[in-house]
Write a protein that holds these residues in place. Sequence first.
Motif, PDB file in Angstrom:
ATOM      1  N   MET A 136       9.290  -2.716 -50.915  1.00  0.00           N
ATOM      2  CA  MET A 136       9.324  -2.308 -52.167  1.00  0.00           C
ATOM      3  C   MET A 136      10.623  -2.811 -53.184  1.00  0.00           C
ATOM      4  SD  MET A 136       7.003  -0.551 -53.872  1.00  0.00           S
ATOM      5  CE  MET A 136       7.001  -1.246 -55.333  1.00  0.00           C
ATOM      6  N   GLY A 137      11.595  -2.786 -52.421  1.00  0.00           N
ATOM      7  CA  GLY A 137      12.865  -3.507 -53.213  1.00  0.00           C
ATOM      8  C   GLY A 137      12.936  -4.972 -53.493  1.00  0.00           C
ATOM      9  N   ARG A 138      12.156  -5.635 -52.407  1.00  0.00           N
ATOM     10  CA  ARG A 138      12.030  -7.043 -52.663  1.00  0.00           C
ATOM     11  C   ARG A 138      11.019  -7.284 -53.879  1.00  0.00           C
ATOM     12  NH1 ARG A 138       9.352  -9.519 -48.513  1.00  0.00           N
ATOM     13  NH2 ARG A 138       9.793 -11.603 -49.479  1.00  0.00           N
ATOM     14  N   GLU A 139       9.893  -6.443 -53.871  1.00  0.00           N
ATOM     15  CA  GLU A 139       8.778  -6.468 -54.831  1.00  0.00           C
ATOM     16  C   GLU A 139       9.568  -6.239 -56.247  1.00  0.00           C
ATOM     17  OE1 GLU A 139       5.607  -7.591 -56.788  1.00  0.00           O
ATOM     18  OE2 GLU A 139       5.772  -7.837 -54.777  1.00  0.00           O
ATOM     19  N   ILE A 140      10.259  -4.979 -56.417  1.00  0.00           N
ATOM     20  CA  ILE A 140      10.559  -4.574 -57.632  1.00  0.00           C
ATOM     21  C   ILE A 140      11.758  -5.787 -58.483  1.00  0.00           C
ATOM     22  CG2 ILE A 140      11.907  -2.828 -58.789  1.00  0.00           C
ATOM     23  CD1 ILE A 140       8.833  -2.306 -58.327  1.00  0.00           C
ATOM     24  N   THR A 141      12.587  -5.932 -57.370  1.00  0.00           N
ATOM     25  CA  THR A 141      13.852  -6.823 -57.894  1.00  0.00           C
ATOM     26  C   THR A 141      13.253  -8.317 -58.002  1.00  0.00           C
ATOM     27  OG1 THR A 141      14.626  -6.944 -55.481  1.00  0.00           O
ATOM     28  CG2 THR A 141      15.226  -5.023 -57.111  1.00  0.00           C
ATOM     29  N   GLY A 142      12.591  -8.961 -56.940  1.00  0.00           N
ATOM     30  CA  GLY A 142      12.328 -10.268 -56.771  1.00  0.00           C
ATOM     31  C   GLY A 142      13.421 -10.938 -56.170  1.00  0.00           C
ATOM     32  N   ALA A 143      14.312 -10.093 -55.235  1.00  0.00           N
ATOM     33  CA  ALA A 143      15.144 -10.621 -54.415  1.00  0.00           C
ATOM     34  C   ALA A 143      14.421 -11.689 -53.406  1.00  0.00           C
ATOM     35  CB  ALA A 143      15.836  -9.746 -53.674  1.00  0.00           C
ATOM     36  N   HIS A 144      14.908 -12.924 -53.138  1.00  0.00           N
ATOM     37  CA  HIS A 144      14.353 -13.902 -52.326  1.00  0.00           C
ATOM     38  C   HIS A 144      14.400 -13.635 -50.849  1.00  0.00           C
ATOM     39  CE1 HIS A 144      12.448 -17.506 -50.736  1.00  0.00           C
ATOM     40  NE2 HIS A 144      13.642 -17.966 -50.232  1.00  0.00           N
ATOM     41  N   ASN A 145      15.601 -13.750 -50.266  1.00  0.00           N
ATOM     42  CA  ASN A 145      15.902 -13.567 -48.888  1.00  0.00           C
ATOM     43  C   ASN A 145      17.317 -12.833 -48.868  1.00  0.00           C
ATOM     44  OD1 ASN A 145      15.558 -13.595 -46.216  1.00  0.00           O
ATOM     45  ND2 ASN A 145      16.617 -15.748 -45.836  1.00  0.00           N
ATOM     46  N   PRO A 146      17.310 -11.649 -49.299  1.00  0.00           N
ATOM     47  CA  PRO A 146      18.574 -11.079 -49.280  1.00  0.00           C
ATOM     48  C   PRO A 146      19.360 -10.408 -47.859  1.00  0.00           C
ATOM     49  CG  PRO A 146      17.084  -9.479 -50.112  1.00  0.00           C
ATOM     50  CD  PRO A 146      16.387 -10.688 -49.845  1.00  0.00           C
ATOM     51  N   VAL A 147      20.620 -10.072 -47.834  1.00  0.00           N
ATOM     52  CA  VAL A 147      21.054  -9.076 -46.983  1.00  0.00           C
ATOM     53  C   VAL A 147      20.486  -8.050 -47.385  1.00  0.00           C
ATOM     54  CG1 VAL A 147      23.315  -8.168 -46.040  1.00  0.00           C
ATOM     55  CG2 VAL A 147      22.869 -10.599 -45.877  1.00  0.00           C
ATOM     56  N   VAL A 148      20.140  -7.222 -46.692  1.00  0.00           N
ATOM     57  CA  VAL A 148      19.643  -5.714 -47.083  1.00  0.00           C
ATOM     58  C   VAL A 148      20.655  -4.550 -46.489  1.00  0.00           C
ATOM     59  CG1 VAL A 148      17.921  -4.017 -47.118  1.00  0.00           C
ATOM     60  CG2 VAL A 148      17.326  -6.200 -47.057  1.00  0.00           C
ATOM     61  N   LEU A 149      21.099  -3.914 -47.599  1.00  0.00           N
ATOM     62  CA  LEU A 149      21.888  -2.628 -47.113  1.00  0.00           C
ATOM     63  C   LEU A 149      20.973  -1.322 -47.442  1.00  0.00           C
ATOM     64  CD1 LEU A 149      24.363  -1.163 -46.462  1.00  0.00           C
ATOM     65  CD2 LEU A 149      25.085  -0.734 -48.914  1.00  0.00           C
ATOM     66  N   TYR A 150      20.734  -0.871 -46.131  1.00  0.00           N
ATOM     67  CA  TYR A 150      19.665   0.375 -46.314  1.00  0.00           C
ATOM     68  C   TYR A 150      20.536   1.403 -46.140  1.00  0.00           C
ATOM     69  CZ  TYR A 150      15.996   3.637 -44.376  1.00  0.00           C
ATOM     70  OH  TYR A 150      15.061   4.654 -44.449  1.00  0.00           O
ATOM     71  N   VAL A 151      20.566   2.409 -47.117  1.00  0.00           N
ATOM     72  CA  VAL A 151      21.635   3.650 -47.069  1.00  0.00           C
ATOM     73  C   VAL A 151      20.605   4.839 -47.602  1.00  0.00           C
ATOM     74  CG1 VAL A 151      23.839   2.795 -47.150  1.00  0.00           C
ATOM     75  CG2 VAL A 151      22.360   2.816 -49.061  1.00  0.00           C
ATOM     76  N   SER A 152      20.640   5.806 -46.810  1.00  0.00           N
ATOM     77  CA  SER A 152      19.790   7.073 -46.936  1.00  0.00           C
ATOM     78  C   SER A 152      20.488   8.153 -46.127  1.00  0.00           C
ATOM     79  CB  SER A 152      18.244   7.027 -46.597  1.00  0.00           C
ATOM     80  OG  SER A 152      18.172   6.662 -45.437  1.00  0.00           O
ATOM     81  N   GLY A 153      19.723   9.547 -46.482  1.00  0.00           N
ATOM     82  CA  GLY A 153      20.181  10.546 -45.690  1.00  0.00           C
ATOM     83  C   GLY A 153      20.086  10.470 -44.009  1.00  0.00           C
ATOM     84  N   GLY A 154      19.173   9.718 -43.718  1.00  0.00           N
ATOM     85  CA  GLY A 154      18.994   9.665 -42.322  1.00  0.00           C
ATOM     86  C   GLY A 154      19.135   8.159 -41.478  1.00  0.00           C
ATOM     87  N   ASN A 155      19.594   7.107 -42.463  1.00  0.00           N
ATOM     88  CA  ASN A 155      19.706   5.958 -42.043  1.00  0.00           C
ATOM     89  C   ASN A 155      20.857   5.059 -42.672  1.00  0.00           C
ATOM     90  OD1 ASN A 155      17.155   5.338 -40.137  1.00  0.00           O
ATOM     91  ND2 ASN A 155      16.549   6.363 -41.943  1.00  0.00           N
TER      92      ASN A 155
END
Length: 368
Positions: A136-155
């Motif tokens: 969803m992040g890739r689709e909304i932002t248009g990021a091509h091939n990013p490093v992803v920082l995934y930060v949430s309550g459980g991850n």
Amino acid sequence: MPGRVRVEPLKNPDRPYLALGLEGSANKVGAGVIKHSEDGRTTVLSNVRHTYITPPGEGFQPRDTALHHREWALKVIDDCLTQAAVDIHDMDCICYTKGPGMGAPLQSVALIARTLSLLFNKPLVGVNHCVGHIEMGREITGAHNPVVLYVSGGNTQVIAYSQQCYRIFGETLDIAVGNCLDRFARVINLSNDPAPGYNIEQEAKRHARLVSLPYATKGMDVSFSGILTATEAYTTDKRFRADGQPRDVDDVDIITPADLCFSLQETIYAMLVEITERAMAHIGSKEVLIVGGVGSNLRLQEMMGIMAQERAGKVFATDERFCIDNGIMIAQAGLLSFRMGFNTPFAKSTCTQRQAFRTDQVHVSWRA
């Protein structure tokens, strides 16, 4: 495995595809409808959710959260279909969060997805929660091939894509960053409405100063339990002023809740920026995509932006509509997988908690 037939999805499908996505891995139950058009466009038709909010100082328990999801799911789904102006018969597939997450809430939503699948004869697609955030992040932002920082309550993970898999470069060794923030919010009795982390962010914007806290990066990994314990210890210090009133000019030794919120944010976000920059250097990327509920924190986005700018790079992030758990991210990742020929057999339409379904175990068949 059916999902391994082709190496990337059709840029332009032969007809519009519609998917209903259901999310319920934590304290939010959500539903969303997404459309993939013949011209290659992705359209969010609806994205509805309801949050289980507990009193200040209390967390949310799996059993109570599951009950909340059962009580609200039908209304959320009905509102979702109404806003999208579609009928459930129009769906090509029903996507649900298979994991990771809290067991009881996941089971509640999986049961609803299986029921809808049987009632309306629709294929099921089980989705990895983490991959849903990324796609969803890739689709909304248009990021091509990013490093992803995934930060949430459980991850908490630093991720990069390679050879049809999201590879984990680094992660938390104990609790997740969101869990760290939530637990400290309970210690100082902050409201859970709309979210503990959001209220810590607002508290940190008050006149505050930096207090000393441990900084725990271990190579590409981070640890948050020690910094949480150290921050909590300040609340029992004789210098701590629990009422949070601004300090007087002479009160140089007073420590306020705002000080602790500010210091906690600055320290843990600096740790996350450090390991993200290290991953960028390793793969030669100039793009960072921040996803997950904590990703909507503006201070984290600002700190990451400073780092990226120094590397002539760019940060991609979304607001709370798409960062915080939602049904549309499950619909997006599920429909990408479904278009590659994958579906979840009914006998295997279970759910699993975090240890058994990691981000790097998903075959990302829709990316070349």
